[in-house]
Structure formats: structure tokens, C-alpha cells
Design an enzyme around this catalytic site. Structure first.
Site, PDB file in Angstrom:
ATOM      1  CG  ASP A 288      -2.074  -0.819   1.080  1.00 36.82           C
ATOM      2  OD1 ASP A 288      -2.178  -1.704   0.217  1.00 36.82           O
ATOM      3  OD2 ASP A 288      -3.004  -1.049   1.941  1.00 36.82           O
ATOM      4  CG  ASP A 289       0.102   3.692   1.916  1.00 33.32           C
ATOM      5  OD1 ASP A 289      -1.157   3.825   1.723  1.00 33.32           O
ATOM      6  OD2 ASP A 289       0.418   3.807   3.449  1.00 33.32           O
TER       7      ASP A 289
ATOM      8  CG  HIS B 195      -4.358   2.718  -0.978  1.00 32.27           C
ATOM      9  ND1 HIS B 195      -5.311   2.174  -0.269  1.00 32.27           N
ATOM     10  CD2 HIS B 195      -3.419   3.149   0.013  1.00 32.27           C
ATOM     11  CE1 HIS B 195      -4.769   1.965   0.929  1.00 32.27           C
ATOM     12  NE2 HIS B 195      -4.084   2.585   1.190  1.00 32.27           N
TER      13      HIS B 195
ATOM     14  CG  HIS C  96      -3.876   6.879   2.915  1.00 33.46           C
ATOM     15  ND1 HIS C  96      -4.345   6.796   4.227  1.00 33.46           N
ATOM     16  CD2 HIS C  96      -3.516   5.671   2.595  1.00 33.46           C
ATOM     17  CE1 HIS C  96      -3.958   5.546   4.780  1.00 33.46           C
ATOM     18  NE2 HIS C  96      -3.365   5.010   3.753  1.00 33.46           N
TER      19      HIS C  96
ATOM     20  CG  HIS D  78       2.114  -0.050   4.525  1.00 32.81           C
ATOM     21  ND1 HIS D  78       2.076  -1.141   5.462  1.00 32.81           N
ATOM     22  CD2 HIS D  78       1.098   0.643   4.358  1.00 32.81           C
ATOM     23  CE1 HIS D  78       0.669  -0.984   5.726  1.00 32.81           C
ATOM     24  NE2 HIS D  78       0.195  -0.070   5.137  1.00 32.81           N
TER      25      HIS D  78
END
Length: 298
Positions: free
Chosen positions: A105-106, A155, A159, A248
């Protein structure tokens, strides 16, 4: 002598004189011809082109045949089987194979490149859930993610984890989808809500747009940057077939995650696991379910 006889004599004389003159003329002409023979004409050097003969025209080369137009290439699409559209998935049910899905993620960020290097070294793939803002900043890294055979997912842009309106949810998800396509040429129907929040409006909008909402079954909390050994131990101890692992590649320094991967992948391979993307994992579950249905008595 009679007059009639004289007349005949005169005619004969005239004829005789005429013959003599004719023979004389012929003789003179022959002498002239023998004394002045015609000289042959010398050949002309570099004669001019024959103007009476038209020049030979060069036949123009035929143009190459126009190739048939190629059919437009279909964009790459990361999508689940139909039964998973608008559904929330934590793991897959796989009984006949040991498979597991790594997710990140991210990203994309420069840390993503380090993770790609480890995945490439061990010849495995993962699924990367990207932020729109990072896609805009690092489109080439996102492109490399897909070129390496990995899947990519949405995503959101910022965020957000707080409650938001449907209009904001639309902006967050749709704009990120546009940048996934711009940077990679792919379309994705994989969505992961920031922080795993399912009730702030983002997941609801994603389901309305036929995304599969991808959660996870293993979370080693690598975002807190624990030691690599702790991350690896958490993942390896919880590994089961069909599991989805949360890791991540953005949000800060991910050196511990990179090091943990170098331990996780070889260990799980020793245990017989294969690493697949989330779409592949869901395809396997759908295929298994279909095979079971085919075996049931009609």
C-alpha cells in the site's frame, strides 16, 4: 530520184544522227561517273540522340502495399471474476494448492523500486495499491510495477480515513483510476480502502462502481517500522493458502519491509507456497468452485 525517195533518205539520216548523239551523251556520262566517284560518308562521333525515336520512359516503382491496419490493442485490465465484483474480500478459499498474495500500500515511491528488486530476484509477483497523488508524482515507477508482471489497484488519491461525501469519494477513486491508466495503460477494479475503513463512504462508492474491495488476512504492521525479523516472523507464522498479506511500499522508509521480504519469500517457497496477484488468487477460487459444481450430481 523521185521526191518520195528523197523524203525517206532524210528520215533515215535524222534517225542516224539521233542515235549517234544519244551514244555520245551516254559515253560522256560514263566517263564523268568514273572520274568523280562518290566518297563514303565518315561516321559521326558522338551522334546526337535520335529525335525521331521517343525516349524510353522509366517505369515507376509500384508503391509498397499498404499494410492492413492493426486492431487497436485492448487495455490491460486488473479485475476479479464477476462473482467478486462489489464484494469485500479478506482472503480466498483455496483447497487444492498452496498460494498466497503479497500486497503493498501507499506507493508508488522510490521505496517501491527496492521491493520490485526483491520480487524480481525471487521471481514472484505482488499487488500494489497506489495513491493517486503518488501516481502523478512517480508515473514511471507505476509503469515498472505493471511491466514486471504485478497487479495494480486503487487506494484513493489522498488516503482519507474520515467520513466523506459521495462527491469526494468519486473524486478520490475516479481520479486515481485515471492516473493508473495514464501511467501504466491499465485499468483496475481492485480497491483497498485507506486504513481498512469500510464505513466512511469510500468502500460504498467503490462497490457501486463494481470494484472488489480487497482487505487482508495477515497484517504484520510494517507501517510502524518494526524490525525486519518481526515482520517476517508474523507473516510466516500466519501463512495459509489463500491468505492476503498487507505490507507497505510508501509512507516512509521501508527498509525493514524490504529486508523482511528477503526472508519471507524463500521460507514460504520452502513450505511449498506460490506467490500470485490478487486477481489470480480470486480466479483460482472461482475455478475451484466451478470444478466442484461440475462434479455435483445433476
Amino acid at each position: 530520184m523521185s521526191p518520195k525517195g528523197n523524203k525517206k533518205r532524210v528520215i533515215k539520216t535524222v534517225i542516224l544522227i539521233g542515235l549517234i548523239l544519244t551514244i555520245s551523251l551516254l559515253w560522256e556520262n560514263r566517263k564523268t561517273a568514273n572520274s568523280n566517284p562518290l566518297k563514303p560518308i565518315a561516321p559521326v562521333e558522338n551522334p546526337p540522340p535520335n529525335l525521331l525515336k521517343p525516349p524510353k520512359l522509366k517505369t515507376p516503382h509500384s508503391p509498397p502495399a499498404t499494410p492492413s491496419p492493426k486492431p487497436p490493442e485492448q487495455p490491460l485490465v486488473f479485475a476479479p471474476p464477476a462473482q467478486f465484483r462489489s464484494q469485500i474480500v479478506y482472503k480466498a478459499t483455496i483447497n487444492n494448492s498452496k498460494v498466497i498474495a503479497l500486497t503493498f500500500d501507499d506507493g508508488p515511491t522510490p521505496e517501491t523500486l527496492k521491493i520490485l528488486e526483491v520480487l524480481h530476484k525471487h521471481q514472484v509477483v505482488g499487488t500494489f495499491f497506489c495513491l493517486g497523488a503518488n501516481l502523478r508524482e512517480y508515473p514511471e515507477i507505476a509503469k515498472r510495477v505493471v511491466q514486471a508482471g504485478n497487479a495494480i489497484g486503487n487506494h484513493t488519491w489522498h488516503h482519507y480515513s474520515h467520513n466523506i461525501t459521495e462527491k469526494t469519494a468519486s473524486d478520490e477513486i475516479d481520479n486515481t483510476g485515471v492516473h493508473i491508466y495514464r501511467s501504466t495503460g491499465a485499468k483496475s477494479f481492485l480497491f483497498r480502502p485507506p486504513g481498512g475503513r469500510l464505513n466512511n463512504g469510500l468502500a460504498d462508492y467503490a462497490k457501486k462502481k463494481n470494484y472488489v474491495v480487497v482487505m487482508w488476512s495477515i497484517d504484520p504492521k510494517d507501517f510502524l517500522q518494526p524490525p525486519a525479523a518481526a515482520i517476517a516472523r508474523s507473516v510466516i507464522s500466519q501463512a495459509t493458502s489463500g491468505a492476503i498479506v498487507l505490507l507497505h511500499d510508501g509512507g516512509g522508509n521501508r527498509q525493514q519491509t524490504v529486508e523482511a521480504l528477503s526472508a519471507i519469500i524463500p521460507k514460504l517457497k520452502q513450505q511449498g507456497y506460490r506467490f500470485v496477484t490478487v486477481p489470480q488468487l480470486l480466479e483460482m477460487q472461482a475455478g475451484q468452485k466451478q470444478r466442484i459444481a461440475d462434479l455435483e450430481p445433476k
